[in-house]
Design a protein around this motif. Sequence first.
Motif, short mmCIF file in Angstrom:
data_model
loop_
_atom_site.label_atom_id
_atom_site.label_comp_id
_atom_site.label_asym_id
_atom_site.label_seq_id
_atom_site.Cartn_x
_atom_site.Cartn_y
_atom_site.Cartn_z
N LEU A 277 0.83 -1.20 0.00
CA LEU A 277 0.00 0.00 0.00
C LEU A 277 0.86 1.26 0.00
O LEU A 277 0.59 2.21 -0.75
CB LEU A 277 -0.93 -0.01 1.21
N THR A 278 1.89 1.29 0.81
CA THR A 278 2.78 2.45 0.87
C THR A 278 3.40 2.73 -0.50
O THR A 278 3.48 3.89 -0.94
CB THR A 278 3.89 2.23 1.91
N TYR A 280 2.25 1.76 -3.54
CA TYR A 280 1.22 2.19 -4.49
C TYR A 280 0.82 3.64 -4.25
O TYR A 280 0.60 4.40 -5.21
CB TYR A 280 0.00 1.28 -4.41
N ARG A 281 0.68 4.01 -3.00
CA ARG A 281 0.31 5.41 -2.72
C ARG A 281 1.36 6.38 -3.24
O ARG A 281 1.04 7.42 -3.81
CB ARG A 281 0.14 5.59 -1.21
N ARG A 282 2.63 6.00 -3.08
CA ARG A 282 3.71 6.88 -3.52
C ARG A 282 3.84 6.92 -5.04
O ARG A 282 4.09 7.98 -5.62
CB ARG A 282 5.03 6.40 -2.91
N GLU A 286 -3.52 8.03 -4.48
CA GLU A 286 -4.51 7.50 -3.53
C GLU A 286 -5.65 6.75 -4.19
O GLU A 286 -6.15 5.76 -3.65
CB GLU A 286 -5.08 8.65 -2.68
N ASP A 287 -6.12 7.24 -5.36
CA ASP A 287 -7.35 6.69 -5.94
C ASP A 287 -7.10 5.75 -7.11
O ASP A 287 -8.05 5.39 -7.83
CB ASP A 287 -8.27 7.83 -6.39
N THR A 291 -4.16 0.88 -5.81
CA THR A 291 -4.05 1.41 -4.45
C THR A 291 -5.29 1.07 -3.65
O THR A 291 -5.20 0.67 -2.47
CB THR A 291 -3.84 2.93 -4.49
N LEU A 295 -5.58 -1.17 -0.28
CA LEU A 295 -6.18 -0.66 0.95
C LEU A 295 -7.29 -1.58 1.42
O LEU A 295 -7.44 -1.84 2.63
CB LEU A 295 -6.71 0.75 0.72
#
Length: 526
Positions: A277-278, A280-282, A286-287, A291, A295
């Motif tokens: 998750l970390t 993918y967010r970077r 977020e969307d 990601t 989540l």
Amino acid sequence: MSGSEGRAKRSEDAIKALWDQFESTGDSHVLELLVSLLREAASVSIAADVGDRFATLSNLGVALLCRADLTGLIEDLDEAITLQREALASTPAHHPGRLAAVSNLGVALLRRVDRTEQIEDLNEVIRLQREALTASTSEVDVDDRTAAMSNLGATLLRRAVHTASVEDLDEAISLHREALASTPANHPKHTAALSNLGEALRIRFEQASDSRASLNIEQLSAFAAESIQIHEQLALTRERALGENHPNTLASINNLAALLQDQGELKKARALHERVLTTYRRTLGEDHPKTLTSLNNLAAVLQDQGELETARTFYAHVLYARERTLGPDHPSTLASLNNLAAVLQDQGELKKAQALHERALTTRERTLGPDHPSTLASRSNLAAVLTAQGRADLAERLYPSGLRLEEIKVTVVGDDSHPRDLVSLHRWLHSDPRLVETVRISVPQPEPESMGAVANSLLVRFPPSNITSFSTSLITWLRSRSNKDIRLLLTDLSGVTLEVPSQVIKLPEDAVADFSTALSNALRHR
């Protein structure tokens, strides 16, 4: 060169030039010209020799397949299959073009399976791939034989997912093992072979609780251990070769986390999901769909660990993002509705859970029909939350002809019992396609001024026709906890309790079926 030969040569050159142009540009207008020229060539090739006839029909079939990919026209796809069948029929068994004809027809049929999920097409592809594998003797290139094994294994696995065939799964695993053995660690296809075997083992293990996929305890433990080992090796291999942030590396880590979660190794699974998750967010934001899926996976682990408020926050974020990006009727959005409703129900917020289940059911009835498995799952979920509110009369109205539903509370007890056992059983039952989305962990309301509540049971709701599946899954799971003093208590809505004793673990294999039948009868006639 005669006039007809000159025309044929010019047509052949024009077709080749158009193929080259289409492959480099993807221009649909070029493809239309190519289809037109190939149709003309096919119309005059009836009297041609076998090689020319095969090539012309095959090329037209491939061109129509490309056009079907661009336009979505099923008619082009159907015609492509007809042409490839004709091309195959024009090549005798020992013709040099036979394997190419077999491959082309298989590719076209698989493309239609992607669209229609016709099991008859899958059966035909498997027959063709068996022919290709048989023709791949030791005299051919080892890579060609390995590819033939991998292709057949992949299609058998695909059919097994549809039919729950243990025979197909076991054959797929055997083929992927052999393919992996043929690709050493430094081979370009080694990682793909490792991934194929890992996926086959994962599916085999997940279907182990199905009564049609019975395993003894040694086999079950072996599948679980090997599946985790393969996925660990695959994740490490991809990380070294591709880097820790590569999509394939992250996909492997995610699959490993899911396996660990199924085994009740929640801390390890959580750490891996948090890592994915970390990243993918970077890298994606977020969307991004990946990601959001990551989540959602993390929320599922948190829910299993009893961290319901955080799981609820994550599920809600995923739901709202999917509504915004995919729309309210998308299957992923509806899955998020169910996930959020389930955690709300675990928290005792039954009215809110009911509203979400009602929305999911209404949408699935409209988009999928009343008898689709996902619709039936939504109906069961809504019935469960209505019953929990003391509205069993409304719950029964959701089912035709007053169909009585079973609601059983399952509690794991014994000197060696652990909260992780409950999570493992939850995952186990949830993997049975006849019980999916009908099993949830029950967390009691916390006492005032306490630190919180710990999950202590499962609630399972299903029609009477699934009692045998439920009983078999329970017994198979309990036997997988070998050398443990644990037993199961099954309690219905009236308070009647049946016990599945720990002695089941040590029953000989030939006695297990009799015990399962006895338990099913006891549940029916309690």
